[in-house]
Design a protein around this motif. Structure first.
Motif, PDB file in Angstrom:
ATOM      1  N   ARG A   7       8.841   0.764   1.113  1.00 23.71           N
ATOM      2  CA  ARG A   7       8.146   0.345   0.026  1.00 23.71           C
ATOM      3  C   ARG A   7       7.894  -0.360  -0.493  1.00 23.71           C
ATOM      4  O   ARG A   7       6.170  -0.213  -0.956  1.00 23.71           O
ATOM      5  N   GLU A   8       8.498  -1.534  -0.035  1.00 22.43           N
ATOM      6  CA  GLU A   8       7.277  -3.221   0.063  1.00 22.43           C
ATOM      7  C   GLU A   8       6.685  -2.490   0.066  1.00 22.43           C
ATOM      8  O   GLU A   8       5.334  -3.703  -0.359  1.00 22.43           O
ATOM      9  N   ASN A   9       5.990  -2.790   1.438  1.00 26.47           N
ATOM     10  CA  ASN A   9       4.264  -2.883   2.018  1.00 26.47           C
ATOM     11  C   ASN A   9       3.584  -1.573   0.867  1.00 26.47           C
ATOM     12  O   ASN A   9       2.187  -2.047   0.937  1.00 26.47           O
ATOM     13  N   LEU A  10       4.192  -0.453   1.115  1.00 26.45           N
ATOM     14  CA  LEU A  10       3.110   0.165  -0.244  1.00 26.45           C
ATOM     15  C   LEU A  10       3.020  -0.563  -1.634  1.00 26.45           C
ATOM     16  O   LEU A  10       1.848   0.135  -2.153  1.00 26.45           O
ATOM     17  N   LEU A  11       3.677  -0.947  -2.012  1.00 29.56           N
ATOM     18  CA  LEU A  11       3.774  -1.210  -3.246  1.00 29.56           C
ATOM     19  C   LEU A  11       3.190  -2.571  -3.041  1.00 29.56           C
ATOM     20  O   LEU A  11       1.680  -2.297  -4.186  1.00 29.56           O
ATOM     21  N   GLU A  12       2.593  -3.493  -2.409  1.00 35.00           N
ATOM     22  CA  GLU A  12       2.236  -4.208  -2.531  1.00 35.00           C
ATOM     23  C   GLU A  12       0.843  -3.878  -1.902  1.00 35.00           C
ATOM     24  O   GLU A  12      -0.326  -4.322  -2.809  1.00 35.00           O
ATOM     25  N   SER A  48       4.983  10.894  -7.093  1.00 30.99           N
ATOM     26  CA  SER A  48       4.139  11.043  -7.759  1.00 30.99           C
ATOM     27  C   SER A  48       3.168   9.484  -7.255  1.00 30.99           C
ATOM     28  O   SER A  48       4.162   8.726  -7.908  1.00 30.99           O
ATOM     29  N   LYS A  49       2.154   9.660  -7.800  1.00 27.11           N
ATOM     30  CA  LYS A  49       1.001   8.859  -7.778  1.00 27.11           C
ATOM     31  C   LYS A  49       1.408   8.036  -9.515  1.00 27.11           C
ATOM     32  O   LYS A  49       1.597   7.449  -8.491  1.00 27.11           O
ATOM     33  N   GLU A  50       1.764   8.843 -10.127  1.00 28.47           N
ATOM     34  CA  GLU A  50       1.349   7.935 -11.294  1.00 28.47           C
ATOM     35  C   GLU A  50       3.240   7.261 -11.318  1.00 28.47           C
ATOM     36  O   GLU A  50       3.346   6.318 -11.829  1.00 28.47           O
ATOM     37  N   GLU A  51       4.462   7.328 -10.802  1.00 27.51           N
ATOM     38  CA  GLU A  51       5.426   7.672 -10.337  1.00 27.51           C
ATOM     39  C   GLU A  51       5.224   6.084  -9.903  1.00 27.51           C
ATOM     40  O   GLU A  51       5.966   4.599 -10.673  1.00 27.51           O
ATOM     41  N   PHE A  52       4.526   5.436  -8.885  1.00 30.43           N
ATOM     42  CA  PHE A  52       4.057   4.980  -8.192  1.00 30.43           C
ATOM     43  C   PHE A  52       3.434   3.925  -8.855  1.00 30.43           C
ATOM     44  O   PHE A  52       3.865   2.414  -8.798  1.00 30.43           O
ATOM     45  N   ALA A  53       2.460   4.366 -10.120  1.00 33.41           N
ATOM     46  CA  ALA A  53       1.613   3.405 -10.648  1.00 33.41           C
ATOM     47  C   ALA A  53       2.518   2.581 -11.523  1.00 33.41           C
ATOM     48  O   ALA A  53       1.773   1.122 -11.701  1.00 33.41           O
ATOM     49  N   GLY A  54       3.650   3.696 -12.283  1.00 33.33           N
ATOM     50  CA  GLY A  54       4.540   2.811 -12.916  1.00 33.33           C
ATOM     51  C   GLY A  54       5.298   1.333 -12.713  1.00 33.33           C
ATOM     52  O   GLY A  54       5.327   0.974 -13.155  1.00 33.33           O
ATOM     53  N   GLU A  55       5.532   1.701 -11.221  1.00 32.64           N
ATOM     54  CA  GLU A  55       6.204   0.828 -10.533  1.00 32.64           C
ATOM     55  C   GLU A  55       5.288  -0.597 -10.712  1.00 32.64           C
ATOM     56  O   GLU A  55       5.645  -1.979 -10.524  1.00 32.64           O
ATOM     57  N   VAL A  56       4.210  -0.329  -9.718  1.00 33.41           N
ATOM     58  CA  VAL A  56       3.188  -1.471  -9.938  1.00 33.41           C
ATOM     59  C   VAL A  56       3.169  -2.119 -10.641  1.00 33.41           C
ATOM     60  O   VAL A  56       2.385  -3.303 -11.143  1.00 33.41           O
ATOM     61  N   ARG A  59       5.247  -4.095 -11.740  1.00 33.97           N
ATOM     62  CA  ARG A  59       5.202  -5.337 -10.943  1.00 33.97           C
ATOM     63  C   ARG A  59       4.805  -6.963 -11.676  1.00 33.97           C
ATOM     64  O   ARG A  59       4.964  -7.437 -11.545  1.00 33.97           O
ATOM     65  N   TYR A  60       3.392  -6.133 -11.921  1.00 33.07           N
ATOM     66  CA  TYR A  60       2.127  -6.626 -13.005  1.00 33.07           C
ATOM     67  C   TYR A  60       2.955  -7.529 -14.219  1.00 33.07           C
ATOM     68  O   TYR A  60       2.689  -8.558 -14.698  1.00 33.07           O
ATOM     69  N   PHE A  61       3.527  -6.463 -15.134  1.00 28.87           N
ATOM     70  CA  PHE A  61       4.169  -6.645 -16.316  1.00 28.87           C
ATOM     71  C   PHE A  61       4.974  -7.971 -16.176  1.00 28.87           C
ATOM     72  O   PHE A  61       5.047  -8.939 -16.656  1.00 28.87           O
ATOM     73  N   ALA A  62       5.770  -8.145 -14.715  1.00 33.51           N
ATOM     74  CA  ALA A  62       7.052  -9.144 -14.721  1.00 33.51           C
ATOM     75  C   ALA A  62       6.110 -10.066 -14.398  1.00 33.51           C
ATOM     76  O   ALA A  62       6.248 -11.832 -14.181  1.00 33.51           O
ATOM     77  N   TYR A  63       4.637 -10.512 -13.777  1.00 36.92           N
ATOM     78  CA  TYR A  63       4.083 -11.521 -13.614  1.00 36.92           C
ATOM     79  C   TYR A  63       3.554 -11.810 -15.042  1.00 36.92           C
ATOM     80  O   TYR A  63       3.558 -13.144 -15.425  1.00 36.92           O
ATOM     81  N   VAL A  64       3.369 -11.133 -15.874  1.00 37.65           N
ATOM     82  CA  VAL A  64       2.414 -11.447 -17.130  1.00 37.65           C
ATOM     83  C   VAL A  64       4.044 -12.515 -17.499  1.00 37.65           C
ATOM     84  O   VAL A  64       3.317 -13.304 -18.672  1.00 37.65           O
ATOM     85  N   SER A  65       4.786 -11.583 -17.389  1.00 38.40           N
ATOM     86  CA  SER A  65       5.842 -11.766 -18.633  1.00 38.40           C
ATOM     87  C   SER A  65       5.892 -13.893 -18.046  1.00 38.40           C
ATOM     88  O   SER A  65       6.668 -13.821 -18.930  1.00 38.40           O
TER      89      SER A  65
END
Length: 195
Positions: A7-12, A48-56, A59-65
């Motif tokens: 799961r982590e590999n897929l998200l990265e 779904s791809k939408e759910e996946f993109a939401g998690e991505v 992650r990006y927002f955590a970086y920006v935060s």
């Protein structure tokens, strides 16, 4: 050392793929291949791809935060200076990608908001959370007489984020820092100028 989960590999892999190609061009097969996973493994972890993109996006927002927190932290620098510090940090990150990449939140806002209600709602929530530390910094500057009080701090924070996203859009089109520098010049000589 513990082995990283699939799961982590897929998200990265998805983070990199969406960041480089955008949402529409980032196919599930591409993400699975980039993660070194087997076909079909994606649906074992994401509905779904939408759910996946939401998690991505999260992650990006955590970086920006983290960037926001570092730039806006109270360290003796006046609030307007801390706001400028954030914009300058982002400018240097955009320069590292030859003015072509922009912000994933802004990019996905343009690309998905019309076609995906789940992602649109996720983006609305992200913008709400993103605005809060800026509003707090602006309110501090208003209390110190450093930033105009003519406009509510929440509205100014929203204006800052929205206008900055627009400047980044122009930056990508022009492949130049000029829209970013123009934005900073105007905002710091008007609403973020001492009263």
């Amino acid at each position: 050392m513990a082995r990283q989960s699939l799961r982590e590999n897929l998200l990265e892999a998805g983070f990199r793929t969406i960041w480089n190609s955008g949402y529409a061009a980032a196919g599930v097969r591409d993400i699975v291949a980039a993660a070194g996973a087997r076909p079909g493994s994606f649906t074992n972890h994401f509905a779904s791809k939408e759910e996946f993109a939401g998690e991505v996006l999260e992650r990006y927002f955590a970086y920006v935060s983290g960037l926001v927190e570092n730039a806006l932290t109270r360290d003796g620098t006046p609030p307007a200076g801390r706001l400028r510090r954030y914009l300058d940090v982002i400018t240097s990150k955009l320069e590292a990608h030859d003015w072509a990449r922009g912000c994933m939140i802004g990019n996905l806002s343009l690309e998905t908001a019309v076609h995906s209600e789940p992602l649109r709602f996720r983006l609305v929530d992200i913008f709400e959370r993103w605005r809060q530390p800026f509003a707090a910094c602006i309110a501090e500057g208003q209390a110190a007489g450093e930033i105009t009080r003519a406009i509510d701090a929440e509205d100014l924070a929203d204006f800052l984020l929205s206008s900055w996203q627009g400047a980044m859009l122009r930056m990508k089109v022009e492949r130049s820092p000029e829209p970013l520098e123009r934005f900073k010049k105007i905002i710091f000589s008007t609403v973020f100028a001492r009263e």
